[in-house]
Design a protein around this motif. Structure first.
Motif, PDB file in Angstrom:
ATOM      1  N   SER A   1     -19.138   6.484   4.287  1.00 28.00           N
ATOM      2  CA  SER A   1     -19.375   7.712   4.087  1.00 28.00           C
ATOM      3  C   SER A   1     -19.531   8.122   2.977  1.00 28.00           C
ATOM      4  O   SER A   1     -19.704   7.447   1.863  1.00 28.00           O
ATOM      5  CB  SER A   1     -17.989   8.430   4.853  1.00 28.00           C
TER       6      SER A   1
ATOM      7  N   ASN B   1      -7.433   8.260  -3.491  1.00 30.34           N
ATOM      8  CA  ASN B   1      -7.667   7.363  -2.061  1.00 30.34           C
ATOM      9  C   ASN B   1      -8.665   8.233  -1.085  1.00 30.34           C
ATOM     10  O   ASN B   1      -8.410   8.324   0.108  1.00 30.34           O
ATOM     11  CB  ASN B   1      -6.370   7.280  -1.413  1.00 30.34           C
TER      12      ASN B   1
ATOM     13  N   GLY C   1       0.864  -1.110   0.046  1.00 32.41           N
ATOM     14  CA  GLY C   1       0.209  -0.075  -0.135  1.00 32.41           C
ATOM     15  C   GLY C   1       0.851   0.983   0.076  1.00 32.41           C
ATOM     16  O   GLY C   1       1.923   1.448   0.744  1.00 32.41           O
TER      17      GLY C   1
ATOM     18  N   GLU D   1       2.160  -0.682  -5.008  1.00 35.74           N
ATOM     19  CA  GLU D   1       0.946   0.114  -5.211  1.00 35.74           C
ATOM     20  C   GLU D   1       0.483   0.251  -6.420  1.00 35.74           C
ATOM     21  O   GLU D   1       1.321   0.762  -7.665  1.00 35.74           O
ATOM     22  CB  GLU D   1       1.514   1.823  -4.558  1.00 35.74           C
ATOM     23  N   PRO D   2      -0.743  -0.465  -6.576  1.00 37.43           N
ATOM     24  CA  PRO D   2      -1.314  -0.438  -8.172  1.00 37.43           C
ATOM     25  C   PRO D   2      -2.036   0.783  -8.644  1.00 37.43           C
ATOM     26  O   PRO D   2      -1.971   1.197  -9.804  1.00 37.43           O
ATOM     27  CB  PRO D   2      -2.222  -1.382  -7.845  1.00 37.43           C
TER      28      PRO D   2
ATOM     29  N   CYS E   1     -10.957  11.069   0.222  1.00 39.70           N
ATOM     30  CA  CYS E   1     -10.768  11.734   1.670  1.00 39.70           C
ATOM     31  C   CYS E   1     -11.173  13.320   1.508  1.00 39.70           C
ATOM     32  O   CYS E   1     -11.293  13.811   0.140  1.00 39.70           O
ATOM     33  CB  CYS E   1      -9.334  11.548   1.831  1.00 39.70           C
ATOM     34  N   GLY E   2     -11.481  13.642   2.648  1.00 35.06           N
ATOM     35  CA  GLY E   2     -11.908  15.206   2.554  1.00 35.06           C
ATOM     36  C   GLY E   2     -10.969  16.077   2.206  1.00 35.06           C
ATOM     37  O   GLY E   2     -11.064  17.366   1.695  1.00 35.06           O
ATOM     38  N   GLY E   3      -9.400  15.854   2.387  1.00 35.60           N
ATOM     39  CA  GLY E   3      -8.443  16.449   2.009  1.00 35.60           C
ATOM     40  C   GLY E   3      -8.006  17.630   2.639  1.00 35.60           C
ATOM     41  O   GLY E   3      -7.673  18.710   2.382  1.00 35.60           O
ATOM     42  N   VAL E   4      -8.194  17.478   3.999  1.00 32.73           N
ATOM     43  CA  VAL E   4      -7.859  18.692   4.832  1.00 32.73           C
ATOM     44  C   VAL E   4      -6.854  18.285   5.957  1.00 32.73           C
ATOM     45  O   VAL E   4      -6.831  17.060   6.564  1.00 32.73           O
ATOM     46  CB  VAL E   4      -9.333  19.057   5.853  1.00 32.73           C
TER      47      VAL E   4
ATOM     48  N   PRO F   1      -0.618   7.353   2.064  1.00 31.51           N
ATOM     49  CA  PRO F   1       0.199   8.172   2.971  1.00 31.51           C
ATOM     50  C   PRO F   1       0.974   7.403   4.081  1.00 31.51           C
ATOM     51  O   PRO F   1       2.064   7.299   4.303  1.00 31.51           O
ATOM     52  CB  PRO F   1      -0.944   9.152   3.604  1.00 31.51           C
ATOM     53  N   ALA F   2       0.086   6.377   4.642  1.00 31.47           N
ATOM     54  CA  ALA F   2       0.891   5.469   5.827  1.00 31.47           C
ATOM     55  C   ALA F   2       1.962   4.698   4.970  1.00 31.47           C
ATOM     56  O   ALA F   2       2.958   4.577   5.705  1.00 31.47           O
ATOM     57  CB  ALA F   2      -0.255   4.530   6.493  1.00 31.47           C
TER      58      ALA F   2
ATOM     59  N   VAL G   1      -1.052  -6.534  -4.364  1.00 30.73           N
ATOM     60  CA  VAL G   1      -0.581  -7.996  -3.891  1.00 30.73           C
ATOM     61  C   VAL G   1      -1.829  -8.935  -4.014  1.00 30.73           C
ATOM     62  O   VAL G   1      -3.000  -8.481  -3.381  1.00 30.73           O
ATOM     63  CB  VAL G   1      -0.113  -7.790  -2.327  1.00 30.73           C
TER      64      VAL G   1
ATOM     65  N   ARG H   1      -5.898  14.336  -2.818  1.00 29.52           N
ATOM     66  CA  ARG H   1      -5.059  12.860  -2.723  1.00 29.52           C
ATOM     67  C   ARG H   1      -4.475  12.621  -4.094  1.00 29.52           C
ATOM     68  O   ARG H   1      -3.589  11.837  -4.167  1.00 29.52           O
ATOM     69  CB  ARG H   1      -5.773  11.889  -2.072  1.00 29.52           C
TER      70      ARG H   1
ATOM     71  N   GLY I   1      -6.909  11.509   9.858  1.00 29.53           N
ATOM     72  CA  GLY I   1      -6.202  10.265   9.515  1.00 29.53           C
ATOM     73  C   GLY I   1      -4.952  10.424   8.970  1.00 29.53           C
ATOM     74  O   GLY I   1      -4.279   9.278   9.307  1.00 29.53           O
ATOM     75  N   ILE I   2      -4.872  11.314   8.071  1.00 24.16           N
ATOM     76  CA  ILE I   2      -3.073  11.622   7.741  1.00 24.16           C
ATOM     77  C   ILE I   2      -2.165  11.708   8.843  1.00 24.16           C
ATOM     78  O   ILE I   2      -0.998  11.164   8.962  1.00 24.16           O
ATOM     79  CB  ILE I   2      -3.096  12.569   6.514  1.00 24.16           C
TER      80      ILE I   2
ATOM     81  N   ASP J   1      -4.977   3.507   8.480  1.00 19.56           N
ATOM     82  CA  ASP J   1      -6.297   3.219   8.562  1.00 19.56           C
ATOM     83  C   ASP J   1      -6.519   1.600   9.059  1.00 19.56           C
ATOM     84  O   ASP J   1      -7.626   1.582   9.543  1.00 19.56           O
ATOM     85  CB  ASP J   1      -7.407   3.551   7.229  1.00 19.56           C
TER      86      ASP J   1
HETATM   87  C1  LIG Z   1     -15.091  10.710   4.092  1.00 16.56           C
HETATM   88  C2  LIG Z   1     -13.703  10.793   4.698  1.00 16.56           C
HETATM   89  C3  LIG Z   1     -13.057  12.090   4.927  1.00 16.56           C
HETATM   90  C4  LIG Z   1     -12.042  12.032   5.307  1.00 16.56           C
HETATM   91  N1  LIG Z   1     -11.044  13.300   5.471  1.00 16.56           N
HETATM   92  C5  LIG Z   1      -9.904  13.338   6.017  1.00 16.56           C
HETATM   93  C6  LIG Z   1      -9.133  14.595   6.213  1.00 16.56           C
HETATM   94  O1  LIG Z   1      -9.920  15.671   5.696  1.00 16.56           O
HETATM   95  N2  LIG Z   1      -8.068  14.779   6.564  1.00 16.56           N
HETATM   96  C7  LIG Z   1      -7.560  13.686   6.890  1.00 16.56           C
HETATM   97  O2  LIG Z   1      -6.325  13.794   7.491  1.00 16.56           O
HETATM   98  N3  LIG Z   1      -7.929  12.541   6.691  1.00 16.56           N
HETATM   99  C8  LIG Z   1      -9.138  12.368   6.244  1.00 16.56           C
HETATM  100  N4  LIG Z   1      -9.720  11.048   6.232  1.00 16.56           N
HETATM  101  C9  LIG Z   1      -9.032   9.933   6.437  1.00 16.56           C
HETATM  102  C10 LIG Z   1      -7.717   9.418   5.470  1.00 16.56           C
HETATM  103  O3  LIG Z   1      -8.534   9.493   4.225  1.00 16.56           O
HETATM  104  C11 LIG Z   1      -7.226   8.209   5.908  1.00 16.56           C
HETATM  105  O4  LIG Z   1      -6.930   8.135   7.375  1.00 16.56           O
HETATM  106  C12 LIG Z   1      -5.932   7.889   5.238  1.00 16.56           C
HETATM  107  O5  LIG Z   1      -6.144   7.923   3.698  1.00 16.56           O
HETATM  108  C13 LIG Z   1      -5.096   6.799   5.695  1.00 16.56           C
HETATM  109  O6  LIG Z   1      -3.916   6.362   4.733  1.00 16.56           O
HETATM  110  P1  LIG Z   1      -3.570   4.813   4.693  1.00 16.56           P
HETATM  111  O7  LIG Z   1      -2.446   5.109   3.698  1.00 16.56           O
HETATM  112  O8  LIG Z   1      -3.688   4.173   5.673  1.00 16.56           O
HETATM  113  O9  LIG Z   1      -4.635   4.299   3.610  1.00 16.56           O
HETATM  114  P2  LIG Z   1      -5.321   4.737   2.126  1.00 16.56           P
HETATM  115  O10 LIG Z   1      -5.209   6.021   1.978  1.00 16.56           O
HETATM  116  O11 LIG Z   1      -6.756   3.992   1.824  1.00 16.56           O
HETATM  117  O12 LIG Z   1      -4.126   3.878   1.097  1.00 16.56           O
HETATM  118  C14 LIG Z   1      -4.124   2.578   1.120  1.00 16.56           C
HETATM  119  C15 LIG Z   1      -3.218   2.178  -0.134  1.00 16.56           C
HETATM  120  O13 LIG Z   1      -3.217   0.749  -0.052  1.00 16.56           O
HETATM  121  C16 LIG Z   1      -3.349   0.357  -1.619  1.00 16.56           C
HETATM  122  N5  LIG Z   1      -3.784  -1.001  -1.580  1.00 16.56           N
HETATM  123  C17 LIG Z   1      -4.958  -1.528  -1.017  1.00 16.56           C
HETATM  124  N6  LIG Z   1      -4.685  -2.948  -1.150  1.00 16.56           N
HETATM  125  C18 LIG Z   1      -3.700  -3.352  -1.585  1.00 16.56           C
HETATM  126  C19 LIG Z   1      -3.138  -4.423  -2.165  1.00 16.56           C
HETATM  127  N7  LIG Z   1      -3.502  -5.750  -2.132  1.00 16.56           N
HETATM  128  N8  LIG Z   1      -1.838  -4.387  -2.751  1.00 16.56           N
HETATM  129  C20 LIG Z   1      -1.250  -3.174  -3.090  1.00 16.56           C
HETATM  130  N9  LIG Z   1      -1.538  -2.092  -2.589  1.00 16.56           N
HETATM  131  C21 LIG Z   1      -3.005  -2.041  -1.901  1.00 16.56           C
HETATM  132  C22 LIG Z   1      -4.336   1.141  -2.029  1.00 16.56           C
HETATM  133  O14 LIG Z   1      -4.459   1.295  -3.443  1.00 16.56           O
HETATM  134  C23 LIG Z   1      -4.193   2.574  -1.557  1.00 16.56           C
HETATM  135  O15 LIG Z   1      -3.478   3.503  -2.175  1.00 16.56           O
HETATM  136  C24 LIG Z   1     -11.033  10.808   5.755  1.00 16.56           C
HETATM  137  C25 LIG Z   1     -11.608   9.445   5.431  1.00 16.56           C
HETATM  138  C26 LIG Z   1     -12.770   9.653   4.818  1.00 16.56           C
HETATM  139  C27 LIG Z   1     -13.438   8.308   4.487  1.00 16.56           C
END
Ligand SMILES: Cc1cc2nc3c(=O)[nH]c(=O)nc-3n(C[C@H](O)[C@H](O)[C@H](O)COP(=O)(O)OP(=O)(O)OC[C@H]3O[C@@H](n4cnc5c(N)ncnc54)[C@H](O)[C@@H]3O)c2cc1C
Length: 444
Positions: free
Chosen positions: A205, A55, A13, A42-43, A57-60, A16-17, A151, A113, A319-320, A309
């Motif tokens: 959401s 990905n 993945g 990351e596909p 998100c609200g983007g704030v 951001p994480a 994956v 995002r 979440g970021i 997440d």
């Molecule tokens: C409605 C809503 C509003 C939000 N607003 C905000 C905000 O304003 N500010 C904020 O800070 N956070 C916000 N968030 C939260 C934020 O989107 C997440 O906390 C953040 O995206 C988490 O990052 P992540 O890297 O864990 O997961 P993700 O951003 O979901 O990234 C996961 C990645 O893993 C990849 N992946 C998945 N499965 C596989 C696999 N099998 N093989 C390879 N890659 C894979 C996906 O393609 C993706 O790119 C919001 C969330 C929601 C639902």
């Protein structure tokens, strides 16, 4: 069980994480002259517009996070940070009040995002850069090797995690970091490894990018994020955020459906924020991602750990910022203390627990807001107090700061409660409620 020269790490993945974990792993390893290889799977192509590149998100993000990232060497450029927000406008069913940022650190930045909303590709070149692409590029510049594939399976190879992707390519790693978010099939990969992992609780959401044009966005929303505390059944959170020529609508609640959206767009306080005669276009870029609402179970074992997440996050905000915290804790544990279950339990889990426990307090705050909604007298008293604080240049703005922190994620929910439970604020709120009650009685 430790990382040593030429150890291989697979990060699944590149949101951001994942990107931040890869970046911090390589950065820390370099600082102690440890030579490790990091692959990121990351596909998604984040340069694409619409859902395929995004990905969801609200983007704030808060200015304090922008500064923390900068201290860690992640300098977000101006074309990633699209707009700066310096006020929050709270709307109830009857009125509104604005809370202005009184320091630069309190401001909020807006990001896309991915490549931006569906249809934005007609503007070439795009005036913004995708946040997730920027972080992924940064991890690659630090030495990570990106594999643009999904994956397919994860299993064990003599006690080490083995990853399979593409047409059956496999690689065994010393450490696998799961950063698969909540929205794909990635979560089941880790459940199937049978070490006790259970994904976090999540709910649906709704996000839509509403095109108003830059001038209308400026006229209707200004540089303010608009939060609507409307008494619509099942609605938990509703916000409209200016982002260039778009307004990003975020709706959280049980069963966000057409009936709820119709009620939202008919609410007089919402209508004020829309261009005259504006109707939601059929082709609006929208999505229904899952949002984190409860902790995972056992997000680590020997040689495997989950971040972002799919692990612990913050309830309904930042979440970021939570991904940043876990990415740092994970990288620090792996490089300095090792990759055993015990090392993660001792040095990674405390950061997860801090987020999980704080979310319990966040849950109380959001429940109180929900309980207040049918009682307009309480909501109007709250707005009266906010207006009084904002108009008083000598006020310490305790209530405004607590509300600001609740919506931005600039402070923990614990801090928000500690600041709001101040006798000064409680007395002011009670007095404002009494005034509201008396004036309503007089007008009856
Ligand atoms: C409605 C809503 C509003 C939000 N607003 C905000 C905000 O304003 N500010 C904020 O800070 N956070 C916000 N968030 C939260 C934020 O989107 C997440 O906390 C953040 O995206 C988490 O990052 P992540 O890297 O864990 O997961 P993700 O951003 O979901 O990234 C996961 C990645 O893993 C990849 N992946 C998945 N499965 C596989 C696999 N099998 N093989 C390879 N890659 C894979 C996906 O393609 C993706 O790119 C919001 C969330 C929601 C639902």
């Amino acid at each position: 069980m430790e990382l040593s020269d030429h150890s291989r790490v697979g990060v699944i993945g590149g949101g951001p994480a994942g990107s931040m974990t890869a970046y911090f792993l390589l950065d820390l390893a370099k600082s102690i002259h440890l030579d490790i290889d990091v692959d990121i799977f990351e596909p998604r192509d984040f340069s694409l517009t619409g859902p395929p590149g995004c990905n969801m998100c609200g983007g704030v993000i808060s200015e304090s996070l922008v500064q923390k990232l900068a201290i860690s060497g992640i300098h977000l450029p101006n074309d990633v940070l699209m707009d700066t927000i310096d006020a929050y406008t709270l709307h109830t069913d009857h009125s509104n009040a604005q809370i202005r940022a009184h320091t630069e650190e309190m401001r909020i930045a807006c990001i896309f995002r991915g490549g931006g909303p569906k249809g934005a590709e007609t503007q070439k070149p795009l005036p913004w850069q995708a946040f997730d692409q920027f972080l992924l590029d940064l991890a690659q510049k630090r030495g990570a090797n990106r594999i643009p594939k999904r994956v397919k399976t994860l299993d064990w190879d003599n006690g080490r995690p083995r990853v399979t992707w593409g047409e059956g390519q496999t690689q065994t790693y010393d450490l696998v970091v799961g950063a698969v978010g909540l929205n794909g099939s990635g979560l089941s990969l880790f459940e199937q490894m049978n070490f006790g992992y259970k994904p976090p609780r999540a709910t649906k959401s709704y996000i839509a990018e509403l095109y108003f044009g830059s001038e209308e966005v400026e006229r209707r929303l200004g540089k303010s994020m608009h939060i609507f505390l409307l008494n619509i059944p099942g609605l938990k959170f509703l916000a409209l955020t200016p982002k260039g020529p778009y307004a990003t609508l975020v709706v959280l609640g049980e069963h966000v459906d057409k009936t709820m959206l119709d009620r939202i767009f008919r609410a007089p306080e919402m209508v004020q924020c829309l261009p005259p005669g504006w109707k939601i276009p059929v082709q609006t870029c929208h999505c229904q991602p899952k949002i984190h609402i409860g902790p995972p179970h056992q997000p680590f074992t020997d040689r495997v750990v989950l971040v972002g997440d799919c692990s612990s996050s913050r309830l309904f905000k930042d979440g970021i910022g939570a991904s940043y915290k876990l990415a740092k804790a994970c990288a620090y544990t792996a490089v300095v203390h090792g990759i055993s279950k015990q090392a993660f339990q001792r040095f990674f889990v405390p950061t997860c627990r801090e987020l999980d426990h704080d979310n319990l307090l966040g849950g109380i705050i959001f429940s109180l807001d929900h309980l207040m909604r049918p009682f307009s007298i309480m909501q109007e008293a709250l707005l009266d107090c906010v207006r009084a604080e904002q108009n008083d240049p000598f006020s310490k703005k305790k209530l405004s700061t607590a509300l600001w922190d609740t919506f931005t994620g600039s402070a923990s929910y614990r801090t928000v409660i500690a600041n709001t439970a101040h006798p000064d604020i409680i007395i002011k709120l009670l007095k404002a409620m009494l005034r509201q009650w008396l004036s309503r009685r007089k007008n009856r």
